[in-house]
Scaffold this motif. Structure first.
Motif, PDB file in Angstrom:
ATOM      1  N   UNK A 133      41.335  38.410  33.422  1.00  0.00           N
ATOM      2  CA  UNK A 133      40.966  39.423  34.022  1.00  0.00           C
ATOM      3  C   UNK A 133      40.125  39.528  34.605  1.00  0.00           C
ATOM      4  N   UNK A 134      39.587  39.225  34.291  1.00  0.00           N
ATOM      5  CA  UNK A 134      37.289  39.090  34.387  1.00  0.00           C
ATOM      6  C   UNK A 134      37.541  37.647  35.209  1.00  0.00           C
ATOM      7  N   UNK A 137      38.653  38.449  39.104  1.00  0.00           N
ATOM      8  CA  UNK A 137      38.013  39.237  38.996  1.00  0.00           C
ATOM      9  C   UNK A 137      36.153  39.005  40.024  1.00  0.00           C
ATOM     10  N   UNK A 138      36.772  37.538  38.861  1.00  0.00           N
ATOM     11  CA  UNK A 138      35.217  36.697  39.618  1.00  0.00           C
ATOM     12  C   UNK A 138      34.272  37.798  38.357  1.00  0.00           C
ATOM     13  N   UNK A 139      33.964  37.649  37.175  1.00  0.00           N
ATOM     14  CA  UNK A 139      33.238  38.307  36.773  1.00  0.00           C
ATOM     15  C   UNK A 139      33.005  37.948  35.229  1.00  0.00           C
ATOM     16  N   UNK A 140      33.472  36.603  34.601  1.00  0.00           N
ATOM     17  CA  UNK A 140      33.964  36.617  33.328  1.00  0.00           C
ATOM     18  C   UNK A 140      32.371  35.729  32.821  1.00  0.00           C
ATOM     19  N   UNK A 157      34.520  45.925  40.218  1.00  0.00           N
ATOM     20  CA  UNK A 157      35.089  44.928  39.700  1.00  0.00           C
ATOM     21  C   UNK A 157      35.845  44.801  38.550  1.00  0.00           C
ATOM     22  N   UNK A 158      34.871  44.663  37.649  1.00  0.00           N
ATOM     23  CA  UNK A 158      35.244  45.206  35.620  1.00  0.00           C
ATOM     24  C   UNK A 158      36.466  46.572  35.286  1.00  0.00           C
ATOM     25  N   UNK A 159      35.881  47.561  36.709  1.00  0.00           N
ATOM     26  CA  UNK A 159      36.797  48.890  36.704  1.00  0.00           C
ATOM     27  C   UNK A 159      38.369  48.394  36.873  1.00  0.00           C
ATOM     28  N   UNK A 160      38.948  47.409  37.381  1.00  0.00           N
ATOM     29  CA  UNK A 160      39.730  47.009  38.192  1.00  0.00           C
ATOM     30  C   UNK A 160      40.345  46.044  37.325  1.00  0.00           C
ATOM     31  N   UNK A 161      39.574  45.089  36.696  1.00  0.00           N
ATOM     32  CA  UNK A 161      40.146  44.154  35.615  1.00  0.00           C
ATOM     33  C   UNK A 161      40.553  44.967  34.745  1.00  0.00           C
TER      34      UNK A 161
END
Lengths: 257, 222
Positions: A133-134, A137-140, A157-161
């Motif tokens: 999921x990260x 949303x491009x935050x891995x 975006x983390x909250x969405x993930x």
């Protein structure tokens, strides 16, 4: 997917929702518009029982929630079992204006938390889900960082993930860009647009008319606790028929489609 | 006129003072642990959504916080045995009074810590489908406990100092034994000075330990 009938909600003597009917199909993206105080956030929050409706029925996937107890005006009232509501919330993702991330956990732990404690999956599987999921949303690359180190847009975006990690059937977005700096709004809307195009069923309370116009399959306009107008975005936004919608849209005079 | 200080009396009879110190440690640790249990219990009652539980708990907490400790000790030691017809030794009476009063202060610390956590945290956890118990355990308490530790340590410190009031019901703590000793030796100046210095060292040590813990927590918080 979602079926709401005659939804009423009052806070004490303040009536916020006056009997709202709504059906949302699977895969549909519905934007809720309206001035502040119109009840759009309250309506959204009723769908996962962050607020308990005063009366009216809510069904997901044909399954009615709660147990009938009586009547309020023309609508049925229900009593809800906390366990049933928890199960329901686990299948409905919600993203908040203020992100509501857990500050004592890293980004990865935040995203793992749902599958880990609510679904009881093995830690290793949760990690895999969270990483996936990260990446989405491009935050891995921010996995091991604490939320306070991230920008507002990244936090959202983390909250969405975090919501997506629960593999929800529906996602609810409650003014998710309203507290962001203007330059950070785009990245969050892009993530949501992608999600919408992948077929997620979404209910979005927003002031972003551009998003509503380009991404929504349908827009609802709430005014004084009722749906004043609804339909395809181009119809409602370009040719509003009722006065409240006209008045609201005239406030956005710098908005061009 | 010069007083002729002579601490040799103290050192020759230090055994009785150490015994008293052990007595102080015993009542302090026992009351601390029991007080924490009482505190948890009272806090959960006070935060209950059932008024039948929360109102009596609130009254009890406020009563215990708003009456002097010495009155409570005397009440438990002199009045309670008559009411329920049991014989309470000074230790038991002190333990009840201390753990109830500290418990009521601890309860407020627990409640304050939990309620200081923003509503958004509850909602975030709730929206994931967490039950109340899981929310508490995973999201609220880990954040609240960090905030509770400084006031809890402050209260514990007060509790330790308060144990000197046990001397009034002839429990042999450090202060009581010092009084006994000084009445036997007629050397109150040395004995009381020594006792004061003893408390000073002991409490400074504890205070230092608590500060170390606090700075560690601050660091862990980044």
């Amino acid at each position: 997917m979602i079926e709401v009938k005659k939804l009423y909600k009052s806070f004490g003597s303040l009536d916020v929702l006056h009997g709202i009917d709504l059906v949302v199909e699977k895969g549909e993206t519905v934007c809720l518009l309206g001035s502040s105080g119109s009840g759009k956030s309250t309506f959204l929050r009723c769908l996962n029982f962050m607020e308990h409706p005063t009366a009216g029925s809510i069904a997901f996937d044909g399954k009615l929630l709660g147990r009938e107890t009586g009547l309020h005006l023309d609508a049925t009232t229900y009593k809800y079992d906390e366990r049933e509501l928890s199960r329901h919330r686990a299948s409905v993702g919600m993203v908040f204006q203020q992100f509501n991330l857990f500050p004592h956990m890293t980004v990865l732990q935040n995203v793992m938390e749902g599958p880990l404690t609510v679904k009881g999956h093995a830690r290793r599987d949760c990690k895999t889900i969270a990483r996936h999921q990260l990446e989405r949303v491009g935050l891995i690359d921010k996995s091991e960082v604490y939320p306070s180190r991230l920008s507002g847009g990244q936090q959202q975006r983390v909250a969405i993930a975090r919501s997506l990690a629960m593999e929800p059937d529906v996602m609810l977005f409650d003014e998710v860009t309203s507290s962001l700096d203007p330059e950070l709004v785009g990245e969050v809307l892009d993530t949501m647009q992608e999600l919408s195009s992948e077929g997620m069923t979404m209910m979005v309370v927003t002031h972003e008319l551009g998003f509503a116009y380009h991404v929504a399959d349908r827009v609802l306009f709430l005014h004084d606790g009722v749906i004043a107008e609804q339909g395809a975005p181009e119809d409602v936004l370009k040719n509003p028929k009722t006065d409240p919608v006209k008045a609201f849209l005239s406030g956005f005079n710098n908005f061009h489609f | 006129m010069g007083y002729d200080w002579d601490f040799s009396y103290v050192f020759k009879n230090q055994g009785i003072l150490w015994e008293g110190f052990v007595g102080t440690i015993q009542i302090a640790t026992a009351s601390l642990f029991l007080g924490l249990v009482v505190g948890l219990f009272l806090a959960s009652l006070r935060m209950s959504k059932y008024r039948l539980l929360s109102i009596p708990a609130t009254c009890l907490i406020e009563f215990l916080r708003m009456t002097p400790l010495m009155v409570q000790i005397f009440w438990v030691f002199f009045a309670l045995p008559i009411l329920i017809d049991v014989r309470l030794d000074p230790f038991a009476a002190g333990l009840i009074a201390f753990s109830m009063q500290s418990g009521s202060f601890f309860a407020e610390v627990f409640r304050g810590g939990i309620q200081s956590i923003d509503r958004s945290q509850w909602e975030g956890a709730k929206s994931l489908g967490m039950t109340n118990l899981k929310m508490m355990r995973r999201i609220i308490l880990p954040q609240a406990v960090r905030r509770m530790i400084p006031p809890l340590m402050e209260r514990s410190f007060e509790l330790i100092k308060g144990t000197t009031q046990m001397a009034a019901i002839s429990y042999s703590d450090l202060l009581y034994n010092a009084m006994v000793l000084s009445s036997q030796l007629y050397r109150p100046v040395e004995i009381m000075t020594f006792t004061a210095l003893f408390y000073l060292c002991f409490l400074t040590l504890i205070s230092f330990g608590m500060r170390t813990i606090e700075t560690r927590i601050e660091k862990a918080r980044e």
